[in-house]
Motif scaffolding. Structure first.
Motif, PDB file in Angstrom:
ATOM      1  N   LYS A 184       0.812  -1.214   0.000  1.00 53.07           N
ATOM      2  CA  LYS A 184       0.000   0.000   0.000  1.00 53.07           C
ATOM      3  C   LYS A 184       0.851   1.271   0.000  1.00 53.07           C
ATOM      4  CE  LYS A 184      -4.393   1.324   0.366  1.00 53.07           C
ATOM      5  NZ  LYS A 184      -5.446   0.840  -0.541  1.00 53.07           N
ATOM      6  N   LEU A 185       1.990   1.232   0.711  1.00 51.45           N
ATOM      7  CA  LEU A 185       2.741   2.468   0.982  1.00 51.45           C
ATOM      8  C   LEU A 185       4.061   2.580   0.231  1.00 51.45           C
ATOM      9  CD1 LEU A 185       2.227   2.523   4.858  1.00 51.45           C
ATOM     10  CD2 LEU A 185       0.877   3.733   3.141  1.00 51.45           C
ATOM     11  N   GLY A 186       4.569   1.479  -0.289  1.00 48.33           N
ATOM     12  CA  GLY A 186       5.869   1.523  -0.966  1.00 48.33           C
ATOM     13  C   GLY A 186       5.882   2.491  -2.134  1.00 48.33           C
ATOM     14  N   GLY A 187       6.892   3.362  -2.164  1.00 45.31           N
ATOM     15  CA  GLY A 187       7.025   4.336  -3.248  1.00 45.31           C
ATOM     16  C   GLY A 187       6.197   5.589  -3.076  1.00 45.31           C
ATOM     17  N   ASP A 192       1.833  11.972   1.502  1.00 40.41           N
ATOM     18  CA  ASP A 192       0.620  11.436   0.877  1.00 40.41           C
ATOM     19  C   ASP A 192       0.132  10.142   1.536  1.00 40.41           C
ATOM     20  OD1 ASP A 192       0.742  13.497  -1.004  1.00 40.41           O
ATOM     21  OD2 ASP A 192       2.019  12.317  -2.354  1.00 40.41           O
ATOM     22  N   THR A 193       0.783   9.716   2.619  1.00 36.46           N
ATOM     23  CA  THR A 193       0.466   8.397   3.203  1.00 36.46           C
ATOM     24  C   THR A 193      -0.745   8.340   4.133  1.00 36.46           C
ATOM     25  OG1 THR A 193       2.106   8.797   4.954  1.00 36.46           O
ATOM     26  CG2 THR A 193       2.836   7.542   3.012  1.00 36.46           C
ATOM     27  N   PRO A 194      -1.171   9.436   4.819  1.00 36.11           N
ATOM     28  CA  PRO A 194      -2.237   9.271   5.835  1.00 36.11           C
ATOM     29  C   PRO A 194      -3.487   8.551   5.355  1.00 36.11           C
ATOM     30  CG  PRO A 194      -1.221  11.409   6.078  1.00 36.11           C
ATOM     31  CD  PRO A 194      -0.629  10.807   4.841  1.00 36.11           C
ATOM     32  N   PRO A 195      -4.097   8.926   4.211  1.00 36.69           N
ATOM     33  CA  PRO A 195      -5.324   8.201   3.817  1.00 36.69           C
ATOM     34  C   PRO A 195      -5.048   6.735   3.496  1.00 36.69           C
ATOM     35  CG  PRO A 195      -4.631   9.712   2.075  1.00 36.69           C
ATOM     36  CD  PRO A 195      -3.803  10.036   3.270  1.00 36.69           C
ATOM     37  N   LEU A 196      -3.843   6.436   2.995  1.00 35.63           N
ATOM     38  CA  LEU A 196      -3.498   5.054   2.669  1.00 35.63           C
ATOM     39  C   LEU A 196      -3.323   4.226   3.938  1.00 35.63           C
ATOM     40  CD1 LEU A 196      -0.913   5.698  -0.205  1.00 35.63           C
ATOM     41  CD2 LEU A 196      -3.351   5.189  -0.403  1.00 35.63           C
ATOM     42  N   GLN A 198      -4.806   4.814   6.816  1.00 32.33           N
ATOM     43  CA  GLN A 198      -6.148   4.600   7.385  1.00 32.33           C
ATOM     44  C   GLN A 198      -6.903   3.519   6.616  1.00 32.33           C
ATOM     45  OE1 GLN A 198      -7.431   8.622   7.137  1.00 32.33           O
ATOM     46  NE2 GLN A 198      -6.266   9.258   8.937  1.00 32.33           N
ATOM     47  N   ALA A 199      -6.658   3.437   5.310  1.00 35.09           N
ATOM     48  CA  ALA A 199      -7.332   2.426   4.496  1.00 35.09           C
ATOM     49  C   ALA A 199      -6.854   1.021   4.827  1.00 35.09           C
ATOM     50  CB  ALA A 199      -7.104   2.716   3.013  1.00 35.09           C
ATOM     51  N   LEU A 200      -5.619   0.896   5.314  1.00 30.59           N
ATOM     52  CA  LEU A 200      -5.088  -0.419   5.672  1.00 30.59           C
ATOM     53  C   LEU A 200      -5.972  -1.117   6.708  1.00 30.59           C
ATOM     54  CD1 LEU A 200      -1.224   0.241   5.931  1.00 30.59           C
ATOM     55  CD2 LEU A 200      -2.342  -1.390   4.394  1.00 30.59           C
ATOM     56  N   VAL A 201      -6.470  -0.347   7.671  1.00 32.29           N
ATOM     57  CA  VAL A 201      -7.298  -0.922   8.734  1.00 32.29           C
ATOM     58  C   VAL A 201      -8.583  -1.491   8.154  1.00 32.29           C
ATOM     59  CG1 VAL A 201      -8.525  -0.425  10.887  1.00 32.29           C
ATOM     60  CG2 VAL A 201      -6.329   0.683  10.415  1.00 32.29           C
ATOM     61  N   GLU A 202      -9.140  -0.819   7.158  1.00 27.90           N
ATOM     62  CA  GLU A 202     -10.401  -1.274   6.569  1.00 27.90           C
ATOM     63  C   GLU A 202     -10.192  -2.471   5.643  1.00 27.90           C
ATOM     64  OE1 GLU A 202     -11.758   2.217   4.616  1.00 27.90           O
ATOM     65  OE2 GLU A 202     -11.749   3.429   6.452  1.00 27.90           O
ATOM     66  N   GLU A 203      -8.997  -2.562   5.042  1.00 26.78           N
ATOM     67  CA  GLU A 203      -8.773  -3.595   4.031  1.00 26.78           C
ATOM     68  C   GLU A 203      -8.226  -4.902   4.602  1.00 26.78           C
ATOM     69  OE1 GLU A 203      -6.376  -1.970   0.912  1.00 26.78           O
ATOM     70  OE2 GLU A 203      -7.699  -0.234   0.634  1.00 26.78           O
ATOM     71  N   VAL A 204      -7.653  -4.854   5.801  1.00 25.84           N
ATOM     72  CA  VAL A 204      -7.065  -6.062   6.371  1.00 25.84           C
ATOM     73  C   VAL A 204      -8.183  -7.007   6.835  1.00 25.84           C
ATOM     74  CG1 VAL A 204      -6.932  -5.261   8.762  1.00 25.84           C
ATOM     75  CG2 VAL A 204      -5.187  -6.821   7.873  1.00 25.84           C
ATOM     76  N   LEU A 215      -0.759  -0.703  14.650  1.00 24.34           N
ATOM     77  CA  LEU A 215       0.353  -0.437  13.740  1.00 24.34           C
ATOM     78  C   LEU A 215       0.129   0.850  12.957  1.00 24.34           C
ATOM     79  CD1 LEU A 215       2.976  -1.265  12.334  1.00 24.34           C
ATOM     80  CD2 LEU A 215       1.614  -2.700  10.782  1.00 24.34           C
ATOM     81  N   SER A 216      -1.096   1.093  12.532  1.00 28.02           N
ATOM     82  CA  SER A 216      -1.377   2.293  11.730  1.00 28.02           C
ATOM     83  C   SER A 216      -1.150   3.567  12.537  1.00 28.02           C
ATOM     84  CB  SER A 216      -2.810   2.246  11.191  1.00 28.02           C
ATOM     85  OG  SER A 216      -3.757   2.362  12.239  1.00 28.02           O
ATOM     86  N   THR A 217      -1.443   3.525  13.832  1.00 21.81           N
ATOM     87  CA  THR A 217      -1.194   4.689  14.685  1.00 21.81           C
ATOM     88  C   THR A 217       0.294   5.019  14.719  1.00 21.81           C
ATOM     89  OG1 THR A 217      -3.091   4.144  16.061  1.00 21.81           O
ATOM     90  CG2 THR A 217      -1.456   5.627  17.010  1.00 21.81           C
ATOM     91  N   VAL A 218       1.125   3.983  14.868  1.00 24.29           N
ATOM     92  CA  VAL A 218       2.577   4.190  14.897  1.00 24.29           C
ATOM     93  C   VAL A 218       3.082   4.605  13.510  1.00 24.29           C
ATOM     94  CG1 VAL A 218       4.811   3.134  15.424  1.00 24.29           C
ATOM     95  CG2 VAL A 218       2.792   2.533  16.778  1.00 24.29           C
ATOM     96  N   LEU A 219       2.497   4.020  12.472  1.00 25.67           N
ATOM     97  CA  LEU A 219       2.877   4.405  11.106  1.00 25.67           C
ATOM     98  C   LEU A 219       2.625   5.889  10.853  1.00 25.67           C
ATOM     99  CD1 LEU A 219       1.639   1.420   8.890  1.00 25.67           C
ATOM    100  CD2 LEU A 219       3.960   2.354   8.940  1.00 25.67           C
ATOM    101  N   LEU A 220       1.463   6.367  11.253  1.00 27.40           N
ATOM    102  CA  LEU A 220       1.138   7.781  11.045  1.00 27.40           C
ATOM    103  C   LEU A 220       2.126   8.670  11.778  1.00 27.40           C
ATOM    104  CD1 LEU A 220      -2.766   7.823  11.252  1.00 27.40           C
ATOM    105  CD2 LEU A 220      -1.363   8.431   9.274  1.00 27.40           C
TER     106      LEU A 220
END
Length: 340
Positions: A184-187, A192-196, A198-204, A215-220
């Motif tokens: 999702k985030l590579g490259g 530009d990563t915040p919406p991506l 947040q989408a990880l949580v919905e897609e997993v 993990l998404s909290t730490v990623l942000l």
């Protein structure tokens, strides 16, 4: 009034001689050292006009003249000749930088090299996370409920964070989390990563949602919220090479400004690709640095600017040589980052 070619030639000669000798320049010395094709009396008249127009000044009675900030500005904009680096200088830059083993080594080699080549204070901004992209995300299990998140940016900058999971997560699930995050985030640019994220949580899948939420909290926090900007500095001792006219007799205000990272980031971090800036005296807009000049440019892999670098020194500076060196070093650092 405009200046004719002869007066411009006199101003160029004054700047070049004063930079080289550190001594105020008189008309007789100009005639002896430069092929101006006119008498000392004519040169004195030209110098009088240059002084009246504010391009040169007389530091004390019965002395020669020295350039003003306005004189240096005109010299940089119109009179300075391009001074290409010699093959030996280019080889020296390449050899010095090519052995760097990681980003810290690149930055420290670069700042030392700039200070040595220009004999000024050198400043290099570490690649800014705000301008970087995600190259790779690694999740290293420390225990079943604790991970080490390692973010590697395209500039080589590395950020590490601990992730405390709400419940034990098997190793295979950690690999799945890592794969999803990189897919999702590579490259992607960090900004530009915040919406991506947040989408990880919905897609997993549902079973991994609690772990991905943590993990998404730490990623942000890693990718967006904690952009500590850092600089490296070298060559402060070079400020003592000059004479009393350079800094009105006191280095303390300049040394205090150099210790202010916010000030240095303002001068060296606000840069664009292929734009080399020369700020002279008051143009720095910083009270403690009004007796200095700053030459800065952006650097980065390919067309991307990830940080700024340059030098700070007295207004009595070898501008053509300094500009050529700053440009060349920035180009080599950009190529190095692109290769790695």
């Amino acid at each position: 009034m405009g200046l004719d070619d002869r007066k411009l030639a006199v101003l160029r000669a004054i700047v070049e001689d004063y930079v080289a000798t550190q001594e105020p320049v008189g008309s007789r010395a100009l005639v002896e050292r430069h092929q101006l094709g006119v008498s000392p009396a004519t040169v004195r008249n030209d110098m009088a006009v240059l002084e009246e127009e504010g391009y040169i000044r007389q530091p004390h009675t019965s002395a020669g003249r020295v350039p003003t900030d306005r004189g240096y500005r005109l010299f940089v904009d119109r009179l300075s000749r391009v001074k290409p680096l010699s093959p030996a200088e280019r080889r020296a830059i390449e050899r010095f930088l090519v052995g760097a083993v990681d980003l810290d080594d690149v930055v420290h080699r670069t700042v030392r090299l700039l200070a040595q080549l220009t004999r000024q204070v050198a400043v290099v901004q570490y690649p800014s996370l705000a301008r970087s992209s995600v190259r790779h995300l690694e999740l290293v299990p420390i225990s079943t409920t604790r991970l080490m998140l390692v973010m590697i940016a395209d500039t080589g900058r590395v950020e590490q964070r601990l992730v405390e999971l709400p419940a034990p997560v098997p190793a295979d699930d950690v690999l799945e989390l890592r794969g999803l995050a990189n897919e999702k985030l590579g490259g992607t640019r960090l900004v530009d990563t915040p919406p991506l994220v947040q989408a990880l949580v919905e897609e997993v899948r549902p079973g991994l949602r609690p772990a991905m939420t943590t993990l998404s909290t730490v990623l942000l926090e890693t990718l967006v919220e904690r952009h500590e900007e850092r600089i490296a500095l070298a060559g402060t001792a070079n400020l003592t090479r000059g004479n009393l006219l350079d800094f009105q007799g006191s280095l303390r205000p300049i040394l205090e400004a150099l210790e202010e990272e916010v000030v240095m980031l303002k001068l060296f971090g606000e840069v664009e690709r292929s734009t080399l800036r020369v700020r002279i005296g008051d143009e720095t807009e910083i009270d403690n640095l009004r007796g200095t000049s700053v030459v800065s440019t952006g650097y980065g892999p390919g067309a991307n600017v990830v940080g700024g670098l340059g030098v700070l020194g007295p207004t009595r500076m070898d501008y053509p040589g300094t500009i050529a060196t700053v440009r060349a070093v920035a180009r080599y650092v950009g190529e190095l980052l692109a290769q790695n």
